[in-house]
Design a protein around this motif. Structure first.
Motif, PDB file in Angstrom:
ATOM      1  N   ASP A  23       8.728 -16.385  10.685  1.00  0.00           N
ATOM      2  CA  ASP A  23       9.169 -17.392   9.722  1.00  0.00           C
ATOM      3  C   ASP A  23       8.063 -17.766   8.732  1.00  0.00           C
ATOM      4  OD1 ASP A  23      11.034 -19.023   8.573  1.00  0.00           O
ATOM      5  OD2 ASP A  23      10.722 -20.709   9.951  1.00  0.00           O
ATOM      6  N   VAL A  24       7.528 -16.729   8.075  1.00  0.00           N
ATOM      7  CA  VAL A  24       6.450 -16.926   7.117  1.00  0.00           C
ATOM      8  C   VAL A  24       6.825 -16.220   5.816  1.00  0.00           C
ATOM      9  CG1 VAL A  24       4.142 -16.010   6.634  1.00  0.00           C
ATOM     10  CG2 VAL A  24       4.530 -17.347   8.679  1.00  0.00           C
ATOM     11  N   ARG A  25       6.530 -16.851   4.688  1.00  0.00           N
ATOM     12  CA  ARG A  25       6.811 -16.223   3.395  1.00  0.00           C
ATOM     13  C   ARG A  25       5.716 -15.206   3.073  1.00  0.00           C
ATOM     14  NH1 ARG A  25       6.828 -20.401  -0.804  1.00  0.00           N
ATOM     15  NH2 ARG A  25       5.665 -21.670   0.677  1.00  0.00           N
ATOM     16  N   PRO A  26       6.037 -14.160   2.306  1.00  0.00           N
ATOM     17  CA  PRO A  26       5.050 -13.109   2.034  1.00  0.00           C
ATOM     18  C   PRO A  26       3.727 -13.653   1.486  1.00  0.00           C
ATOM     19  CG  PRO A  26       7.190 -12.421   1.226  1.00  0.00           C
ATOM     20  CD  PRO A  26       7.357 -13.848   1.713  1.00  0.00           C
ATOM     21  N   GLU A  27       3.777 -14.619   0.572  1.00  0.00           N
ATOM     22  CA  GLU A  27       2.535 -15.121  -0.043  1.00  0.00           C
ATOM     23  C   GLU A  27       1.689 -15.932   0.948  1.00  0.00           C
ATOM     24  OE1 GLU A  27       5.634 -15.789  -0.930  1.00  0.00           O
ATOM     25  OE2 GLU A  27       5.918 -17.896  -1.466  1.00  0.00           O
ATOM     26  N   GLU A  28       2.272 -16.235   2.117  1.00  0.00           N
ATOM     27  CA  GLU A  28       1.515 -16.972   3.142  1.00  0.00           C
ATOM     28  C   GLU A  28       0.885 -16.043   4.173  1.00  0.00           C
ATOM     29  OE1 GLU A  28       4.345 -20.976   3.184  1.00  0.00           O
ATOM     30  OE2 GLU A  28       4.817 -19.336   4.558  1.00  0.00           O
ATOM     31  N   PHE A  29       1.104 -14.749   4.000  1.00  0.00           N
ATOM     32  CA  PHE A  29       0.662 -13.773   4.999  1.00  0.00           C
ATOM     33  C   PHE A  29      -0.416 -12.852   4.436  1.00  0.00           C
ATOM     34  CE2 PHE A  29       1.199  -9.655   7.288  1.00  0.00           C
ATOM     35  CZ  PHE A  29       0.887 -10.096   8.564  1.00  0.00           C
ATOM     36  N   LEU A  30      -1.501 -12.716   5.171  1.00  0.00           N
ATOM     37  CA  LEU A  30      -2.591 -11.795   4.830  1.00  0.00           C
ATOM     38  C   LEU A  30      -2.703 -10.754   5.934  1.00  0.00           C
ATOM     39  CD1 LEU A  30      -5.293 -10.834   3.499  1.00  0.00           C
ATOM     40  CD2 LEU A  30      -6.420 -12.681   4.791  1.00  0.00           C
ATOM     41  N   MET A  31      -2.673  -9.475   5.561  1.00  0.00           N
ATOM     42  CA  MET A  31      -2.844  -8.399   6.536  1.00  0.00           C
ATOM     43  C   MET A  31      -4.205  -7.757   6.334  1.00  0.00           C
ATOM     44  SD  MET A  31      -1.396  -6.769   9.063  1.00  0.00           S
ATOM     45  CE  MET A  31      -2.101  -5.370   9.963  1.00  0.00           C
ATOM     46  N   ILE A  32      -4.889  -7.490   7.445  1.00  0.00           N
ATOM     47  CA  ILE A  32      -6.233  -6.909   7.403  1.00  0.00           C
ATOM     48  C   ILE A  32      -6.261  -5.651   8.267  1.00  0.00           C
ATOM     49  CG2 ILE A  32      -8.659  -7.296   8.042  1.00  0.00           C
ATOM     50  CD1 ILE A  32      -8.100 -10.293   7.496  1.00  0.00           C
ATOM     51  N   GLY A  33      -6.749  -4.536   7.723  1.00  0.00           N
ATOM     52  CA  GLY A  33      -6.799  -3.326   8.543  1.00  0.00           C
ATOM     53  C   GLY A  33      -7.549  -2.195   7.885  1.00  0.00           C
ATOM     54  N   ASN A  34      -7.711  -1.113   8.653  1.00  0.00           N
ATOM     55  CA  ASN A  34      -8.504   0.031   8.177  1.00  0.00           C
ATOM     56  C   ASN A  34      -7.662   1.108   7.505  1.00  0.00           C
ATOM     57  OD1 ASN A  34      -7.446   0.858  10.885  1.00  0.00           O
ATOM     58  ND2 ASN A  34      -8.528   2.741  10.364  1.00  0.00           N
ATOM     59  N   SER A  35      -6.339   1.031   7.647  1.00  0.00           N
ATOM     60  CA  SER A  35      -5.507   2.094   7.075  1.00  0.00           C
ATOM     61  C   SER A  35      -4.767   1.603   5.835  1.00  0.00           C
ATOM     62  CB  SER A  35      -4.493   2.583   8.113  1.00  0.00           C
ATOM     63  OG  SER A  35      -3.508   3.373   7.476  1.00  0.00           O
ATOM     64  N   VAL A  36      -5.082   2.206   4.692  1.00  0.00           N
ATOM     65  CA  VAL A  36      -4.389   1.829   3.446  1.00  0.00           C
ATOM     66  C   VAL A  36      -2.890   2.093   3.600  1.00  0.00           C
ATOM     67  CG1 VAL A  36      -4.135   2.403   0.999  1.00  0.00           C
ATOM     68  CG2 VAL A  36      -6.409   2.163   1.987  1.00  0.00           C
ATOM     69  N   ARG A  37      -2.564   3.228   4.196  1.00  0.00           N
ATOM     70  CA  ARG A  37      -1.166   3.605   4.342  1.00  0.00           C
ATOM     71  C   ARG A  37      -0.364   2.635   5.227  1.00  0.00           C
ATOM     72  NH1 ARG A  37       1.367   9.164   5.297  1.00  0.00           N
ATOM     73  NH2 ARG A  37       3.194   8.743   6.539  1.00  0.00           N
ATOM     74  N   SER A  38      -0.961   2.201   6.342  1.00  0.00           N
ATOM     75  CA  SER A  38      -0.207   1.414   7.319  1.00  0.00           C
ATOM     76  C   SER A  38      -0.438  -0.091   7.230  1.00  0.00           C
ATOM     77  CB  SER A  38      -0.599   1.839   8.744  1.00  0.00           C
ATOM     78  OG  SER A  38      -0.240   3.166   8.968  1.00  0.00           O
ATOM     79  N   ASP A  39      -1.650  -0.484   6.831  1.00  0.00           N
ATOM     80  CA  ASP A  39      -1.998  -1.912   6.878  1.00  0.00           C
ATOM     81  C   ASP A  39      -1.990  -2.573   5.514  1.00  0.00           C
ATOM     82  OD1 ASP A  39      -2.588  -1.543   9.637  1.00  0.00           O
ATOM     83  OD2 ASP A  39      -4.566  -0.772   9.100  1.00  0.00           O
ATOM     84  N   ILE A  40      -2.063  -1.788   4.458  1.00  0.00           N
ATOM     85  CA  ILE A  40      -2.273  -2.354   3.119  1.00  0.00           C
ATOM     86  C   ILE A  40      -1.047  -2.189   2.216  1.00  0.00           C
ATOM     87  CG2 ILE A  40      -3.753  -2.262   1.066  1.00  0.00           C
ATOM     88  CD1 ILE A  40      -5.178  -3.219   3.717  1.00  0.00           C
ATOM     89  N   LEU A  41      -0.612  -0.955   2.012  1.00  0.00           N
ATOM     90  CA  LEU A  41       0.463  -0.716   1.038  1.00  0.00           C
ATOM     91  C   LEU A  41       1.783  -1.408   1.402  1.00  0.00           C
ATOM     92  CD1 LEU A  41      -0.255   3.031   0.093  1.00  0.00           C
ATOM     93  CD2 LEU A  41      -0.880   0.962  -1.183  1.00  0.00           C
TER      94      LEU A  41
END
Ligand SMILES: [Mg+2]
Length: 230
Positions: A166-184
């Motif tokens: 129950d979180v809006r996209p602009e309230e969520f930060l994702m952190i990771g090593n894979s551009v394909r899986s964690d970033i894009l």
């Protein structure tokens, strides 16, 4: 820009702890054992091909990997591989599953600095039992509000996760090593994302270019996310 962040999602493998080098170690032992039949580079290429073919059926993780190792060994030896070598390959897989969890630099300090200020969640893919056991062995379990183990990290799964917590996209930060899986995928949904590159990236996770996006950052190590956050 990040003042709306309420929830931070952390990838686990090669973001919080060492993972890909263990797969590479297993692959090198596979290459040695298969060297009577095929040279190392070619054997690795065959293994990767098998993994990609099996991905829709097996998904990610060590057990899926070892099944692909065995299948490739049988194929490239033209079924001449001995039961003793098959046994060794199975044993190598078990050893990989039992390796101690090796946290990356600054992980504990970073999570401890953020817990209480943000809701921290773990967002990983792979084998459920293996990931749960690694989290338990890591000693980090108590820092996470929620643990999400996805079968794959695509936009669809991230969207379901945001709905679920129950979180809006602009309230969520994702952190990771894979551009394909964690970033894009999170960026495409309107979330924020920070890339923390690791020195080895699995071929499957590689993408050609790094994103240019106002909600995207790259840092050298996990601790460097702290000054970016309000
Ligand atoms: Mg990772």
């Amino acid at each position: 820009m990040m003042r709306n962040i309420k929830v931070i999602g952390f990838d686990a493998d090669d973001t919080l702890w060492v993972n890909e080098p263990y797969f590479k170690d297993t692959e090198m032992r596979f290459r040695e054992l298969l060297s009577p039949y095929m040279d190392g580079e070619a054997a690795s290429a065959e293994l990767f091909r098998t993994e990609m073919q099996n991905m829709p059926l097996y998904g990610y993780g060590v057990k899926a990997f070892i099944l692909s190792v065995l299948e490739t060994a049988i194929r490239i030896s033209s079924k001449k591989i001995s039961p003793e070598v098959i046994e060794q390959l199975i044993q190598i897989g078990k050893e990989q599953l039992m390796r101690p969890v090796e946290l990356l630099d600054g992980v504990e300090e970073t999570l401890n600095a953020l817990v209480g200020r943000y809701r921290l969640i773990l967002v990983t893919k792979g084998d459920l039992l293996d990931q749960e056991q690694k989290l338990r062995r890591s000693g980090l379990e108590h820092l996470f509000h929620h643990v999400e183990i996805m079968s794959d990290k695509t936009e669809k799964e991230y969207k379901q996760l945001l709905n679920h917590i129950d979180v809006r996209p602009e309230e969520f930060l994702m952190i990771g090593n894979s551009v394909r899986s964690d970033i894009l995928p999170p960026l495409a949904l309107g979330c924020h994302a920070i890339h923390v590159p690791f020195h080895i990236t699995w071929e499957h996770e590689l993408v050609d270019e790094s994103p240019s996006h106002t909600q995207f950052h790259t840092v050298d190590s996990l601790w460097d996310i702290i000054p970016l956050l309000p």
